[in-house]
Design a protein around this motif. Structure first.
Motif, PDB file in Angstrom:
ATOM      1  N   GLU A   1       0.847  -1.194   0.000  1.00  0.00           N
ATOM      2  CA  GLU A   1       0.000   0.000   0.000  1.00  0.00           C
ATOM      3  C   GLU A   1       0.880   1.240   0.000  1.00  0.00           C
ATOM      4  N   THR A   2       0.555   2.219  -0.840  1.00  0.00           N
ATOM      5  CA  THR A   2       1.308   3.464  -0.887  1.00  0.00           C
ATOM      6  C   THR A   2       0.449   4.570  -1.463  1.00  0.00           C
ATOM      7  N   ASP A   3       0.663   5.782  -0.947  1.00  0.00           N
ATOM      8  CA  ASP A   3      -0.052   6.941  -1.478  1.00  0.00           C
ATOM      9  C   ASP A   3       0.721   7.572  -2.636  1.00  0.00           C
ATOM     10  N   GLU A   4       1.963   7.145  -2.799  1.00  0.00           N
ATOM     11  CA  GLU A   4       2.777   7.694  -3.885  1.00  0.00           C
ATOM     12  C   GLU A   4       2.345   7.098  -5.226  1.00  0.00           C
ATOM     13  N   GLU A   5       2.646   7.862  -6.278  1.00  0.00           N
ATOM     14  CA  GLU A   5       2.419   7.305  -7.614  1.00  0.00           C
ATOM     15  C   GLU A   5       3.389   6.159  -7.841  1.00  0.00           C
ATOM     16  N   TYR A   6       2.925   5.134  -8.511  1.00  0.00           N
ATOM     17  CA  TYR A   6       3.841   4.020  -8.783  1.00  0.00           C
ATOM     18  C   TYR A   6       3.504   3.387 -10.138  1.00  0.00           C
ATOM     19  N   VAL A   7       4.530   2.745 -10.664  1.00  0.00           N
ATOM     20  CA  VAL A   7       4.341   1.902 -11.840  1.00  0.00           C
ATOM     21  C   VAL A   7       4.533   0.463 -11.387  1.00  0.00           C
ATOM     22  N   VAL A   8       4.127  -0.470 -12.211  1.00  0.00           N
ATOM     23  CA  VAL A   8       4.405  -1.883 -11.920  1.00  0.00           C
ATOM     24  C   VAL A   8       5.477  -2.352 -12.890  1.00  0.00           C
ATOM     25  N   ARG A   9       6.537  -2.940 -12.333  1.00  0.00           N
ATOM     26  CA  ARG A   9       7.641  -3.438 -13.156  1.00  0.00           C
ATOM     27  C   ARG A   9       7.694  -4.963 -13.114  1.00  0.00           C
ATOM     28  N   PHE A  10       8.117  -5.551 -14.207  1.00  0.00           N
ATOM     29  CA  PHE A  10       8.338  -6.988 -14.263  1.00  0.00           C
ATOM     30  C   PHE A  10       9.679  -7.305 -13.613  1.00  0.00           C
ATOM     31  N   LYS A  11       9.711  -8.305 -12.752  1.00  0.00           N
ATOM     32  CA  LYS A  11      10.953  -8.698 -12.091  1.00  0.00           C
ATOM     33  C   LYS A  11      11.704  -9.648 -13.029  1.00  0.00           C
ATOM     34  N   ASN A  12      12.548  -9.063 -13.840  1.00  0.00           N
ATOM     35  CA  ASN A  12      13.271  -9.837 -14.848  1.00  0.00           C
ATOM     36  C   ASN A  12      14.345 -10.700 -14.192  1.00  0.00           C
ATOM     37  N   PRO A  13      14.545 -11.937 -14.672  1.00  0.00           N
ATOM     38  CA  PRO A  13      15.612 -12.769 -14.109  1.00  0.00           C
ATOM     39  C   PRO A  13      16.961 -12.064 -14.201  1.00  0.00           C
ATOM     40  N   LEU A  14      17.810 -12.258 -13.173  1.00  0.00           N
ATOM     41  CA  LEU A  14      19.115 -11.601 -13.155  1.00  0.00           C
ATOM     42  C   LEU A  14      20.182 -12.439 -13.840  1.00  0.00           C
TER      43      LEU A  14
ATOM     44  N   GLU B   1      20.288 -15.445 -28.930  1.00  0.00           N
ATOM     45  CA  GLU B   1      20.500 -15.552 -27.486  1.00  0.00           C
ATOM     46  C   GLU B   1      20.809 -14.176 -26.918  1.00  0.00           C
ATOM     47  N   ILE B   2      20.078 -13.792 -25.872  1.00  0.00           N
ATOM     48  CA  ILE B   2      20.274 -12.491 -25.227  1.00  0.00           C
ATOM     49  C   ILE B   2      20.361 -12.709 -23.723  1.00  0.00           C
ATOM     50  N   ALA B   3      21.447 -12.236 -23.129  1.00  0.00           N
ATOM     51  CA  ALA B   3      21.659 -12.405 -21.686  1.00  0.00           C
ATOM     52  C   ALA B   3      20.631 -11.596 -20.908  1.00  0.00           C
ATOM     53  N   ASN B   4      20.118 -12.158 -19.833  1.00  0.00           N
ATOM     54  CA  ASN B   4      19.162 -11.438 -18.989  1.00  0.00           C
ATOM     55  C   ASN B   4      19.772 -10.194 -18.368  1.00  0.00           C
ATOM     56  N   SER B   5      21.092 -10.192 -18.234  1.00  0.00           N
ATOM     57  CA  SER B   5      21.767  -9.010 -17.684  1.00  0.00           C
ATOM     58  C   SER B   5      21.650  -7.809 -18.620  1.00  0.00           C
ATOM     59  N   GLU B   6      21.269  -8.065 -19.882  1.00  0.00           N
ATOM     60  CA  GLU B   6      21.087  -6.988 -20.849  1.00  0.00           C
ATOM     61  C   GLU B   6      19.687  -6.374 -20.747  1.00  0.00           C
ATOM     62  N   LEU B   7      18.828  -7.017 -19.977  1.00  0.00           N
ATOM     63  CA  LEU B   7      17.451  -6.549 -19.832  1.00  0.00           C
ATOM     64  C   LEU B   7      17.249  -5.938 -18.458  1.00  0.00           C
ATOM     65  N   ASP B   8      16.382  -4.960 -18.349  1.00  0.00           N
ATOM     66  CA  ASP B   8      16.101  -4.383 -17.035  1.00  0.00           C
ATOM     67  C   ASP B   8      14.689  -4.757 -16.598  1.00  0.00           C
ATOM     68  N   ASP B   9      14.320  -4.301 -15.421  1.00  0.00           N
ATOM     69  CA  ASP B   9      12.962  -4.545 -14.919  1.00  0.00           C
ATOM     70  C   ASP B   9      12.037  -3.508 -15.550  1.00  0.00           C
ATOM     71  N   PHE B  10      11.496  -3.860 -16.712  1.00  0.00           N
ATOM     72  CA  PHE B  10      10.722  -2.900 -17.506  1.00  0.00           C
ATOM     73  C   PHE B  10       9.305  -2.764 -16.962  1.00  0.00           C
ATOM     74  N   ILE B  11       8.690  -1.645 -17.293  1.00  0.00           N
ATOM     75  CA  ILE B  11       7.345  -1.318 -16.793  1.00  0.00           C
ATOM     76  C   ILE B  11       6.292  -2.137 -17.541  1.00  0.00           C
ATOM     77  N   ILE B  12       5.364  -2.733 -16.785  1.00  0.00           N
ATOM     78  CA  ILE B  12       4.243  -3.440 -17.401  1.00  0.00           C
ATOM     79  C   ILE B  12       2.900  -2.747 -17.123  1.00  0.00           C
ATOM     80  N   ALA B  13       2.882  -1.786 -16.188  1.00  0.00           N
ATOM     81  CA  ALA B  13       1.677  -0.963 -15.965  1.00  0.00           C
ATOM     82  C   ALA B  13       2.122   0.443 -15.585  1.00  0.00           C
ATOM     83  N   ARG B  14       1.535   1.447 -16.231  1.00  0.00           N
ATOM     84  CA  ARG B  14       1.918   2.835 -16.000  1.00  0.00           C
ATOM     85  C   ARG B  14       1.275   3.363 -14.719  1.00  0.00           C
ATOM     86  N   THR B  15       1.635   4.607 -14.371  1.00  0.00           N
ATOM     87  CA  THR B  15       1.135   5.187 -13.117  1.00  0.00           C
ATOM     88  C   THR B  15      -0.387   5.286 -13.082  1.00  0.00           C
ATOM     89  N   GLU B  16      -0.997   5.516 -14.248  1.00  0.00           N
ATOM     90  CA  GLU B  16      -2.457   5.621 -14.270  1.00  0.00           C
ATOM     91  C   GLU B  16      -3.115   4.251 -14.359  1.00  0.00           C
TER      92      GLU B  16
END
Length: 469
Positions: free
Chosen positions: A132-145, A160-175
């Motif tokens: 729970e939070t009153d701050e604005e937030y996005v939802v990020r995917f927890k990408n394998p490290l 082939e692409i290493a997971n280290s090349e990917l970040d925890d990208f957004i899957i839902a925006r603040t709205e």
């Protein structure tokens, strides 16, 4: 397992040539394997999407004959489903809430760029377990490290692409609206897509989407990423190259068969064969035979194919498409020959239906004046006698057929002891207003007796005025 493919355009513009080719390849792969083809409209970019663009895409798909077995599905009508999956992922710990401000993320990327590092989110909120939070937030995917994403692409081979090349990208925006990469995954899963055919610009999205699928324990489809289409000049195809929207090709006078045939060869081949019916495409097409290299658009080759289909397809079918151009050019076909007969007469002379329509105007309406060059050359004093005699014989002709008309022209030349051209060319200018037409026997027959006789008389008067001036 039933093969199931999809075409998923965004309704932010018309159906362009690259999208049409992707749709064709996806459709053909499904049909070649007795599978199903799904049409999905990815309209989550609400600000840029429009109903007009959506209609243009559907019109384009219908015009080129790519019928879908399911759909069209609209992503904006599936938000409840996306939110349901996001809630499940938050509960399972495969996604998390992130309260990092946009300013922090932008500053992070600037710092990474300054240091020459890969730019991406640093996982600041990854292990905070924010609920729970009153701050604005996005939802990020927890990408394998650790580890990497590996898939065998039908066109590119092993990627082939290493997971280290990917970040925890957004899957839902603040709205709360879900993002493209997330919606696509849920859609492909829910719709049972077994093979994703799309442009090479999506290759970077594929490992992200595969990781989400793995997190959802969903089946992973096959992939085929096709190369881009270049213009005649080797640059990426764009508006400056002319018609890039499918319906623009309709407007420019191309048959859908010609465009489909051209597009299927724009990156795929079967020996040296150039002309393919749709059935042949279905029987011969294979994703594994798609060329890795970009293809250059060649308008001359498309025109050659179009002329081939104008000549070889049934005249009645071509006439159905020609009717649109006649109406577009304000040619009233209610008083004149059947369009199919005009197609038969003019098919050897036209590269496009637009040209064919323009060159057939004299069959349906009287011209206002003679083409200057043709009149100067052929409506001279020496044409008076041939025109007068031809006018007399044709006016008396009861059997108005190509054979009878030809005999009249031949008899006129024989009686005046001149070559056929001395009769034919003035006659052609007289009845058409110009210097080119199909054979005169066919042309006069289609124009009809009354119009032909009147026009010849008009030419006689023109020659008389020229002699007397």
């Amino acid at each position: 397992m039933t093969v199931k493919t999809r075409f998923a355009p965004s309704p932010t513009g018309f159906l362009h040539v690259g999208g049409a080719r992707t749709a064709l390849y996806s459709w053909l792969y499904a049909k070649a394997n007795n599978g199903e083809f799904v049409l999905r409209v990815e309209d989550t970019d609400i600000e840029r999407s429009s109903q007009e663009a959506c209609d243009a895409i559907l019109d384009g798909m219908n015009w080129i004959g790519l019928e879908w077995d399911e759909g069209p599905y609209y992503q904006t009508k599936r938000f409840d489903r996306y939110n349901e999956i996001i809630a499940q992922m938050l509960e399972a710990g495969t996604a998390y809430k992130c309260t990092c401000s946009r300013e922090r993320v932008e500053a992070l990327r600037e710092d990474q760029a300054a240091k020459g590092e890969r730019q991406g989110y640093d996982g600041c909120c990854r292990d905070k377990a924010i609920t729970e939070t009153d701050e604005e937030y996005v939802v990020r995917f927890k990408n394998p490290l650790d580890g990497s994403v590996v898939f065998d692409d039908h066109v590119r081979g092993r990627i082939e692409i290493a997971n280290s090349e990917l970040d925890d990208f957004i899957i839902a925006r603040t709205e709360g609206t879900p993002t493209y990469n997330f919606c696509v995954v849920v859609d492909d899963w829910d719709m049972g897509i077994t093979c994703v055919v799309r442009g090479e610009d999506h290759i970077n999205n594929t490992p992200k989407q595969i990781n989400i699928l793995k997190a959802l324990k969903a089946p992973i489809p096959e992939y085929a990423h096709v190369a881009m289409i270049l213009g005649d000049d080797g640059a990426k195809l764009s508006k400056r190259h002319g018609a890039v929207g499918v319906m623009q090709y309709r407007d420019d006078g191309y048959l859908p068969e010609a465009l489909l045939n051209y597009l299927v060869r724009l990156g795929w081949s079967h020996g040296d064969q150039e002309v393919f019916s749709v059935e042949e495409m279905k029987n011969l097409f294979s994703l594994d035979d798609i060329n890795k290299a970009a293809s250059a658009f060649n308008t001359e080759k498309l025109q050659w194919l179009n002329q081939h289909y104008i000549k070889s397809l049934p005249a009645g079918y071509v006439a159905e498409h020609l009717a649109w151009h006649m109406k577009d050019q304000n040619i009233d076909t209610s008083n004149g020959p059947a369009l199919a007969d005009v197609v038969t007469a003019l098919s050897e002379r036209a590269k496009t239906l637009k040209e064919l329509a323009a060159s057939s105007r004299y069959f349906y309406e009287d011209y206002e004046e003679f083409e200057a060059t043709a009149a100067k050359k052929h409506l001279r004093g020496v044409a008076m006698e041939p025109l007068q005699l031809a006018h007399q014989k044709l006016a008396e002709l009861n059997n108005w057929t190509p054979e009878a008309i030809y005999q009249v022209i031949e008899d006129t030349a024989a009686e005046l002891e001149v070559g056929m051209g001395k009769v034919g060319m003035p006659l052609r200018v007289a009845v058409t207003g110009a210097g080119q037409s199909p054979g005169l026997d066919i042309t006069l027959n289609l124009i009809g007796k009354e119009r032909s006789v009147q026009r010849i008389l008009k030419a006689v008067e023109f020659v008389a005025n020229r002699i007397n001036s």
